[in-house]
Design a protein around this motif. Structure first.
Motif, PDB file in Angstrom:
ATOM      1  N   ALA A 183       0.826  -1.206   0.000  1.00 35.61           N
ATOM      2  CA  ALA A 183       0.000   0.000   0.000  1.00 35.61           C
ATOM      3  C   ALA A 183       0.861   1.258   0.000  1.00 35.61           C
ATOM      4  O   ALA A 183       1.750   1.415   0.834  1.00 35.61           O
ATOM      5  N   GLY A 184       0.603   2.136  -0.961  1.00 30.94           N
ATOM      6  CA  GLY A 184       1.265   3.428  -1.010  1.00 30.94           C
ATOM      7  C   GLY A 184       2.619   3.459  -1.666  1.00 30.94           C
ATOM      8  O   GLY A 184       3.188   4.538  -1.883  1.00 30.94           O
ATOM      9  N   ALA A 185       3.204   2.285  -2.006  1.00 31.36           N
ATOM     10  CA  ALA A 185       4.569   2.256  -2.537  1.00 31.36           C
ATOM     11  C   ALA A 185       4.613   2.732  -3.989  1.00 31.36           C
ATOM     12  O   ALA A 185       3.753   2.385  -4.803  1.00 31.36           O
ATOM     13  N   ASP A 186       5.636   3.527  -4.304  1.00 35.34           N
ATOM     14  CA  ASP A 186       5.810   4.107  -5.631  1.00 35.34           C
ATOM     15  C   ASP A 186       6.799   3.261  -6.437  1.00 35.34           C
ATOM     16  O   ASP A 186       7.991   3.214  -6.085  1.00 35.34           O
ATOM     17  N   PRO A 187       6.368   2.594  -7.502  1.00 33.88           N
ATOM     18  CA  PRO A 187       7.282   1.718  -8.252  1.00 33.88           C
ATOM     19  C   PRO A 187       8.429   2.448  -8.927  1.00 33.88           C
ATOM     20  O   PRO A 187       9.490   1.866  -9.160  1.00 33.88           O
ATOM     21  N   ALA A 188       8.253   3.720  -9.221  1.00 33.44           N
ATOM     22  CA  ALA A 188       9.305   4.460  -9.915  1.00 33.44           C
ATOM     23  C   ALA A 188      10.478   4.791  -9.007  1.00 33.44           C
ATOM     24  O   ALA A 188      11.619   4.902  -9.469  1.00 33.44           O
ATOM     25  N   SER A 189      10.230   4.939  -7.698  1.00 31.03           N
ATOM     26  CA  SER A 189      11.304   5.381  -6.801  1.00 31.03           C
ATOM     27  C   SER A 189      11.647   4.369  -5.707  1.00 31.03           C
ATOM     28  O   SER A 189      12.534   4.641  -4.891  1.00 31.03           O
ATOM     29  N   ILE A 190      10.989   3.240  -5.667  1.00 27.55           N
ATOM     30  CA  ILE A 190      11.203   2.283  -4.578  1.00 27.55           C
ATOM     31  C   ILE A 190      12.627   1.756  -4.571  1.00 27.55           C
ATOM     32  O   ILE A 190      13.218   1.487  -5.623  1.00 27.55           O
ATOM     33  N   GLN A 191      13.200   1.642  -3.375  1.00 31.62           N
ATOM     34  CA  GLN A 191      14.536   1.082  -3.195  1.00 31.62           C
ATOM     35  C   GLN A 191      14.500   0.066  -2.051  1.00 31.62           C
ATOM     36  O   GLN A 191      13.888   0.332  -1.014  1.00 31.62           O
TER      37      GLN A 191
END
Length: 360
Positions: A284-292
């Motif tokens: 929930a809420g995680a951004d695939p473009a910036s996730i590390q």
């Protein structure tokens, strides 16, 4: 001198249960349980409490009031019963008779598997094809094929052979087999294993337009669209597969990919996913473009810090200070593994407050 020997005896007797519990490790080497010399040597060593008692009996000594005769008799009863419970008696009998306690054996016109007779096997034409039980333990005679000592129905002994050099899958003129089980509907003429991300043969395979995971039939697919992205994960243009199950129906299969250097997370164009087998789900809420992926279960994206404990779903750490949060690895002094300017963290929880946020 007697007192020293008594103390040593007590220590050896107290140590014997541990030796007994660890003794199966002496049979880890392939075929060791079928080697009569090895089995005899192991059993003699495990009988050392009887030898100790016999020494006291021979020299007329006592072990703190226990006569050598009593000590020998008690040790004999305990050792013999324990060896029987561990199966060493039958193992010794088999080894002396030339009958293997594990795997196939052909002794005196009788075929055995794990020391049990293989019903109906023809000893004159019997041959072992694959001794590895995990991959099926295959053997055959002129009329039949056997898997782990059991008849493999409908298998053709004349054409039964390994599919490839790995000897995991086997085929005959009509079918495909894995672990002693025939794959439903698989055609040996067109059956092929799919390569994984490292170009090694995977547990996924196709036969015409049918996809399999190991011996389980998944369903119809376009075989040209299927790719194996991890040892237990595959996808085509519409679906994501975990072993033989379809997971993450909401995911965009075309852009779905594993996160770098981990088998715990994946992402597509719209979301980040926890990979927890059949419980896999979007974070929930995680951004695939910036996730590390950081370390020790922590992640971050452009907006949040996250933590995942073992195989539980990943959660946002709302209390973490985004700008100053770092994973420090284990710090024995503070009993923590991560920190920000306000707190120390362990397993995603605050273990020590460093400052109040209102003070900033």
């Amino acid at each position: 001198m007697l007192l020293v020997f008594q103390i040593i005896t007590i220590m050896l007797l107290l140590f014997w249960p541990m030796v007994m519990m660890m003794s199966p490790m002496a049979l880890d080497a392939p075929g060791s349980e079928n080697n009569a010399d090895h089995v005899i040597s192991l059993i003699i060593f495990l009988c050392y409490p009887i030898g100790l008692g016999a020494l006291y009996w021979i020299f007329g000594a006592e072990l703190f009031g226990i006569s050598g005769r009593t000590l020998t008799l008690v040790a004999t009863v305990i050792v013999v019963l324990t060896l029987s419970v561990f199966g060493y008696g039958s193992m010794l009998k088999n080894a002396l008779s030339g009958i293997p306690s594990s795997g196939y054996g052909n002794v005196n016109n009788q075929v055995y598997y794990n020391a049990r007779p293989v019903a109906g096997a023809d000893s004159d034409t019997f041959e072992v094809l694959s001794s590895t039980s995990y991959y099926g333990g295959y053997a055959r005679d002129a009329q039949h094929v056997y898997s782990r000592g059991e008849l493999l129905p409908d298998a053709d002994p004349l054409t039964f052979r390994p599919l490839d050099e790995y000897e995991e899958y086997w085929v005959d003129a009509q079918g495909v087999y894995l672990g002693g089980k025939q794959l439903p509907g698989a055609n040996p003429a067109i059956f092929k294993r799919l390569p994984d991300a490292w170009n090694h043969a995977s547990s996924y395979a196709v036969s015409a337009d049918t996809l399999y995971y190991e011996a389980e039939r998944i369903g119809e697919v376009n075989p040209d669209e299927v790719s194996v992205i991890w040892s237990y994960l595959a996808k085509d243009k519409q679906r994501i597969y975990y072993m033989d199950r379809i997971i993450l129906p909401m995911a965009d299969a075309a852009t779905f990919a594993m996160m770098p250097d981990t088998d715990e997370y994946a992402r597509d164009k719209s979301a980040v996913y926890d990979l927890i087998g059949e419980r896999s789900a979007p974070i929930a809420g995680a951004d695939p473009a910036s996730i590390q992926v950081l370390n020790r279960g922590y992640l971050k994206d452009a907006n949040h810090i996250y933590y995942r404990h073992s195989h539980e779903p990943t959660q946002i750490l709302h209390e973490a200070d985004y700008d100053s949060f770092v994973v420090t690895d284990w710090d024995d002094e503070t009993q923590s593994e991560a920190r920000d300017r306000y707190a120390l963290y362990m397993n995603g929880e605050v273990v020590k407050q460093l400052a109040e946020k209102s003070a900033q």
